[in-house]
Write an enzyme that holds these catalytic residues in place. Structure first.
Site, PDB file in Angstrom:
ATOM      1  N   GLY A  22       0.837  -1.206   0.000  1.00 17.74           N
ATOM      2  CA  GLY A  22       0.000   0.000   0.000  1.00 17.74           C
ATOM      3  C   GLY A  22       0.866   1.249   0.000  1.00 17.74           C
ATOM      4  CG  HIS A  23       3.203   2.217   3.452  1.00 18.15           C
ATOM      5  ND1 HIS A  23       3.258   1.097   4.242  1.00 18.15           N
ATOM      6  CD2 HIS A  23       2.558   3.156   4.177  1.00 18.15           C
ATOM      7  CE1 HIS A  23       2.676   1.359   5.418  1.00 18.15           C
ATOM      8  NE2 HIS A  23       2.242   2.590   5.401  1.00 18.15           N
TER       9      HIS A  23
HETATM   10  P1  AMP Z   1       0.506   4.786   7.697  1.00 18.73           P
HETATM   11  O1  AMP Z   1       1.925   4.350   7.627  1.00 18.73           O
HETATM   12  O2  AMP Z   1      -0.440   3.723   8.136  1.00 18.73           O
HETATM   13  O3  AMP Z   1       0.327   6.091   8.448  1.00 18.73           O
HETATM   14  O4  AMP Z   1       0.062   5.117   6.203  1.00 18.73           O
HETATM   15  C1  AMP Z   1       0.795   6.010   5.422  1.00 18.73           C
HETATM   16  C2  AMP Z   1       0.030   6.264   4.153  1.00 18.73           C
HETATM   17  O5  AMP Z   1      -0.152   5.046   3.447  1.00 18.73           O
HETATM   18  C3  AMP Z   1      -1.370   6.844   4.412  1.00 18.73           C
HETATM   19  O6  AMP Z   1      -1.644   7.843   3.452  1.00 18.73           O
HETATM   20  C4  AMP Z   1      -2.249   5.640   4.226  1.00 18.73           C
HETATM   21  O7  AMP Z   1      -3.561   5.973   3.812  1.00 18.73           O
HETATM   22  C5  AMP Z   1      -1.512   4.888   3.126  1.00 18.73           C
HETATM   23  N1  AMP Z   1      -1.906   3.482   3.134  1.00 18.73           N
HETATM   24  C6  AMP Z   1      -1.909   2.632   4.183  1.00 18.73           C
HETATM   25  N2  AMP Z   1      -2.394   1.424   3.809  1.00 18.73           N
HETATM   26  C7  AMP Z   1      -2.734   1.531   2.503  1.00 18.73           C
HETATM   27  C8  AMP Z   1      -3.315   0.643   1.542  1.00 18.73           C
HETATM   28  N3  AMP Z   1      -3.635  -0.601   1.856  1.00 18.73           N
HETATM   29  N4  AMP Z   1      -3.504   1.094   0.288  1.00 18.73           N
HETATM   30  C9  AMP Z   1      -3.178   2.366  -0.052  1.00 18.73           C
HETATM   31  N5  AMP Z   1      -2.629   3.256   0.808  1.00 18.73           N
HETATM   32  C10 AMP Z   1      -2.412   2.848   2.070  1.00 18.73           C
END
Ligand code: AMP
Length: 288
Positions: free
Chosen positions: A37-38
């Site tokens: 996702g990241h």
């Molecule tokens: P985090 O590390 O959880 O704070 O996420 C960092 C970024 O990655 C944020 O903009 C999240 O929305 C994005 N993100 C997390 N999981 C996913 C996913 N499965 N698909 C797309 N973007 C994601």
């Protein structure tokens, strides 16, 4: 790839890049434990920008008391290697002391949009998000910042903040990346027990059910919410429903009659992790 540990270092790296001709600087803010996702955000930044900064910072101010700040997954070596292999220009990984030095006293609060959905069960969460995102924007000075649709409310809140505070950055929303069984990728998934992991795809299943109901003509949000709840209770008995809501995608206000595109959002608390997911559902879209 350059590693920047301080605001001054990342600022200098971006200044050097701009002096060298970079015109579009992209920022991907993350809390690390990077997954596909990241990396989809990082790839989008690579396509749209000529200089890409990824930040890794597990931000303590967005975790409430009793939340999982200490246990939040960390995988520094793998994250570095992943960023390097994707051509990231600068990895910005400051310490907590660098971002919140002694005497830190400012909070950025977006009203209204932060009150429902995740804001209700995580009071103060979005203040922490907005404060750190503001600081990252000020440190990096990106032209574009990339956010994932999995955290839809976060993106809407950040967009509001950027507009209200005249921040010169465009917010790009990228689609949610999922496992083959539909589970939205999340750093927290690795904390699920095998039994919880087997039930976790119920979130996406319940959203698909909502989409089918709307495609079949159901327009009463309360009816759709009830069906989603029943699906989650049946398919994920180890989880406790935090919320099931159908809201307007811009205002995030609850919708009663589904007469345009809506955001269907769910949150389920398992013993080891709280999971969220959402889907935009448009009654005028053809069923698939
Ligand atoms: P985090 O590390 O959880 O704070 O996420 C960092 C970024 O990655 C944020 O903009 C999240 O929305 C994005 N993100 C997390 N999981 C996913 C996913 N499965 N698909 C797309 N973007 C994601």
């Amino acid at each position: 790839m350059k590693l920047a540990r301080t605001v001054e270092a990342v600022r200098q790296a971006v200044r050097d890049a701009r002096d060298g001709g970079a015109r579009h600087v992209g920022l991907v803010p993350t809390m690390g434990a990077l997954h596909r996702g990241h990396y989809s955000l990082i790839d989008a930044a690579g396509r749209g920008c000529d200089f890409v900064v990824v930040s890794i910072f597990v931000n303590p101010t967005q975790f409430g008391p009793g939340e999982d700040y200490q246990e939040y997954p960390r995988s520094w070596q793998a994250d570095c290697a992943g960023c390097e292999s994707r051509g990231v220009d600068v990895l910005f990984a400051p310490s907590v002391e660098e971002m919140y030095p002694e005497g830190f006293a400012t909070t950025v609060h977006v009203a209204g949009l932060t009150e429902g959905l995740c804001g209700r069960s995580r009071p103060g969460h979005f203040d922490g998000v907005c404060t750190i995102v503001s600081k990252l924007f000020n440190a990096v000075g990106p032209d574009v910042a990339f956010f994932g649709a999995k955290d839809y409310q976060q993106a809407v809140v950040v967009r509001r903040m950027v507009a209200d505070l005249n921040m010169p950055v465009r917010i790009e929303l990228c689609p949610t990346v999922r496992e083959a069984d539909g589970l939205a990728l999340s750093s927290r998934n690795q904390r699920l027990s095998p039994a919880e992991r087997a039930q976790a795809p119920a979130l996406f299943e319940s959203l698909r059910l909502a989409r089918e109901l709307v495609a079949g003509g159901q327009r009463a949000a309360a009816e759709v919410v009830a069906e989603i709840r029943a699906c989650l209770e049946r398919r994920a008995p180890l989880g406790r429903i935090d919320y099931v809501e159908i809201v307007h995608p811009d205002t995030l206000r609850a919708v009663e009659e589904i007469d345009g595109a809506v955001l269907v959002a769910v949150a389920v608390r398992f013993a080891s992790a709280r999971l969220i997911d959402n889907m935009l559902v448009d009654p005028s879209a053809p069923a698939d």
